[in-house]
Design a protein around this motif. Structure first.
Motif, short mmCIF file in Angstrom:
data_model
loop_
_atom_site.label_atom_id
_atom_site.label_comp_id
_atom_site.label_asym_id
_atom_site.label_seq_id
_atom_site.Cartn_x
_atom_site.Cartn_y
_atom_site.Cartn_z
N THR A 83 7.94 10.58 1.24
CA THR A 83 7.09 11.16 2.26
C THR A 83 7.38 10.49 3.60
OG1 THR A 83 5.33 9.52 1.93
CG2 THR A 83 5.27 11.50 0.53
N GLY A 84 6.82 11.03 4.67
CA GLY A 84 7.02 10.43 5.98
C GLY A 84 6.55 8.99 6.03
N LYS A 85 5.40 8.71 5.39
CA LYS A 85 4.88 7.33 5.37
C LYS A 85 5.80 6.41 4.59
CE LYS A 85 0.82 4.58 4.14
NZ LYS A 85 -0.55 4.58 3.57
N GLN A 86 6.32 6.89 3.47
CA GLN A 86 7.23 6.07 2.66
C GLN A 86 8.52 5.76 3.42
OE1 GLN A 86 7.38 8.68 -0.77
NE2 GLN A 86 6.06 7.30 -1.97
N LYS A 87 9.02 6.74 4.17
CA LYS A 87 10.21 6.50 4.99
C LYS A 87 9.94 5.45 6.06
CE LYS A 87 12.23 11.11 4.34
NZ LYS A 87 12.62 12.39 4.98
N MET A 88 8.77 5.53 6.67
CA MET A 88 8.39 4.55 7.69
C MET A 88 8.30 3.15 7.08
SD MET A 88 4.91 4.31 9.96
CE MET A 88 3.97 3.79 8.50
N LEU A 89 7.71 3.04 5.88
CA LEU A 89 7.61 1.74 5.21
C LEU A 89 8.99 1.19 4.84
CD1 LEU A 89 4.53 2.37 2.86
CD2 LEU A 89 4.65 0.83 4.84
N THR A 90 9.91 2.09 4.51
CA THR A 90 11.28 1.65 4.21
C THR A 90 11.95 1.08 5.45
OG1 THR A 90 11.46 3.37 2.51
CG2 THR A 90 13.51 2.33 3.23
N LYS A 147 -3.55 -17.52 -7.75
CA LYS A 147 -3.12 -16.13 -7.65
C LYS A 147 -2.29 -15.95 -6.38
CE LYS A 147 -6.86 -13.91 -10.24
NZ LYS A 147 -7.93 -12.88 -10.19
N PRO A 148 -1.18 -15.22 -6.47
CA PRO A 148 -0.36 -15.00 -5.26
C PRO A 148 -1.13 -14.21 -4.22
CG PRO A 148 0.40 -13.62 -7.08
CD PRO A 148 -0.60 -14.57 -7.66
N SER A 149 -0.92 -14.55 -2.96
CA SER A 149 -1.62 -13.85 -1.88
C SER A 149 -0.80 -12.69 -1.32
CB SER A 149 -1.93 -14.84 -0.74
OG SER A 149 -0.74 -15.45 -0.26
N VAL A 150 0.49 -12.63 -1.68
CA VAL A 150 1.37 -11.56 -1.21
C VAL A 150 1.96 -10.84 -2.42
CG1 VAL A 150 3.44 -10.97 0.11
CG2 VAL A 150 1.92 -12.80 0.92
N ASP A 155 3.25 -6.79 2.99
CA ASP A 155 2.27 -7.83 3.34
C ASP A 155 2.91 -9.03 4.04
OD1 ASP A 155 0.21 -6.36 2.20
OD2 ASP A 155 0.41 -7.31 0.25
N LEU A 156 4.23 -9.09 4.05
CA LEU A 156 4.92 -10.23 4.66
C LEU A 156 4.80 -10.17 6.18
CD1 LEU A 156 8.16 -10.27 2.46
CD2 LEU A 156 6.35 -12.00 2.45
N THR A 157 4.28 -11.24 6.78
CA THR A 157 4.15 -11.31 8.23
C THR A 157 5.40 -11.92 8.85
OG1 THR A 157 3.17 -13.52 8.17
CG2 THR A 157 1.66 -11.63 7.97
N VAL A 158 5.53 -11.85 10.16
CA VAL A 158 6.70 -12.42 10.85
C VAL A 158 6.84 -13.92 10.58
CG1 VAL A 158 7.76 -12.89 13.10
CG2 VAL A 158 6.80 -10.62 12.61
N GLY A 190 2.91 -18.43 -1.22
CA GLY A 190 2.02 -17.58 -2.00
C GLY A 190 2.53 -16.19 -2.32
N VAL A 191 3.83 -15.96 -2.20
CA VAL A 191 4.40 -14.66 -2.57
C VAL A 191 4.55 -14.60 -4.09
CG1 VAL A 191 6.38 -13.11 -2.28
CG2 VAL A 191 5.65 -14.56 -0.38
N SER A 192 4.26 -13.46 -4.68
CA SER A 192 4.38 -13.32 -6.13
C SER A 192 5.84 -13.44 -6.56
CB SER A 192 3.83 -11.96 -6.59
OG SER A 192 4.66 -10.91 -6.16
N ARG A 193 6.05 -13.81 -7.82
CA ARG A 193 7.42 -13.99 -8.31
C ARG A 193 8.24 -12.70 -8.19
NH1 ARG A 193 4.45 -16.37 -12.67
NH2 ARG A 193 4.33 -18.64 -12.41
N GLU A 194 7.62 -11.56 -8.57
CA GLU A 194 8.35 -10.30 -8.53
C GLU A 194 8.79 -9.94 -7.11
OE1 GLU A 194 5.58 -10.10 -12.10
OE2 GLU A 194 5.50 -10.83 -10.04
#
Length: 283
Positions: A83-90, A147-150, A155-158, A190-194
């Motif tokens: 979708t348009g949103k998915q393309k933007m997220l990519t 628990k991982p926060s990301v 969710d990853l910030t600059v 705090g990023v999850s392993r996956e």
């Protein structure tokens, strides 16, 4: 003629072994470059030192293609199935990859030759294997009840991206492991392993293409037909084993942590220290 043919066949076998080593260790956080240096030191292929230095980097292109194939839909911002949103997220994901790639890209271009001269040796590889092995164990023990926060790349910030990029920059030292360093950096914040593993796969695309281009320019593209064939063979083998390694790692970390890789790194580093010490004593 017979001796030359036997020598050529032996080099083919050695390149296949190196391709297997690269394909397996590139994505597991155990240092592919470190393993290639060590295995190459044992196998001693008959190609020139300059060619082997270039080979150990460019062979990673095969591993990179495995990521492109396995994650093509996720990486492709032009997919008609999105979708348009998915393309933007990519597109946003690719911007995050570029931001996190800046530290290693700048340092790699400026200091690539110096780093190779100083650290492209068994003992520094052993030190980095042990150091990051210990970090994996310490960090996983610390995170055991957290628990991982990301849990999404979005969710990853600059600041997080630059932090991960800093750890990828440290992987310019052989033995550190590019995937290992970036995963360690991600786990600390705090990023999850996956997500840590998946993002390090994507970070590898510009990092390895850039490193391979630098090595090819330095080598001068002066291949003999035999050398080019061996390079392509190594890339193909690396591609096949990378598919297996990536699938294994992503399945493994859904139920387990990274400590087993930490213990492996420490054990391997200790073996290398002993091996290097014995070589020095024997002269």
């Amino acid at each position: 003629m017979c001796i030359r043919r036997e020598k050529r066949m032996l080099d083919i076998i050695k390149v296949i072994i190196l391709g297997i080593v690269e394909g397996i260790t590139e994505w597991l956080p155990v240092s592919s470059t470190g393993h290639l240096i060590l295995v190459g030191d044992v196998l001693k292929p008959s190609m020139s030192a300059g060619f082997m230095e270039m080979f150990n980097v460019v062979i990673q292109l095969g591993a990179i293609m495995a990521v492109v194939v396995l994650y093509f839909h996720k990486l492709n911002p032009f997919s008609p199935k999105k979708t348009g949103k998915q393309k933007m997220l990519t597109w946003q994901m690719w911007i995050k990859v570029v931001i996190a790639s800046v530290p290693a890209g700048v340092i790699g271009i400026l200091f690539n030759d110096i780093l190779d001269e100083l650290f492209y040796k068994p003992f520094p590889v052993a030190v980095m294997l042990i150091l990051y092995g210990a970090l994996f164990i310490i960090i996983e023990n610390r995170n055991a009840h957290r628990k991982p926060s990301v849990n999404r790349i979005s969710d990853l910030t600059v600041p997080m991206l630059l932090w991960i990029g800093f750890f990828q920059m440290l992987a310019l030292i052989p033995g550190t492991s590019r995937s290992g360093a970036t995963i360690v950096g991600a786990l600390i914040i705090g990023v999850s392993r996956e997500i840590a593993a998946e993002f390090t796969f994507f970070l590898a695309i510009p990092a390895m293409f850039g490193a391979s281009l630098i090595k090819l320019i330095k080598f001068g593209f002066h291949f003999t037909g035999a050398e080019f064939g061996l390079l392509m063979l190594g890339c193909v083998v690396s591609f096949g084993l990378s598919i297996v390694a990536i699938r294994f790692l992503m399945g493994y970390i859904k139920k387990h942590d990274f400590k087993v890789f930490g213990w492996y790194r420490i054990a391997l580093g200790g073996i290398i220290v002993i091996y290097t010490g014995v070589q020095i004593l024997l002269g």
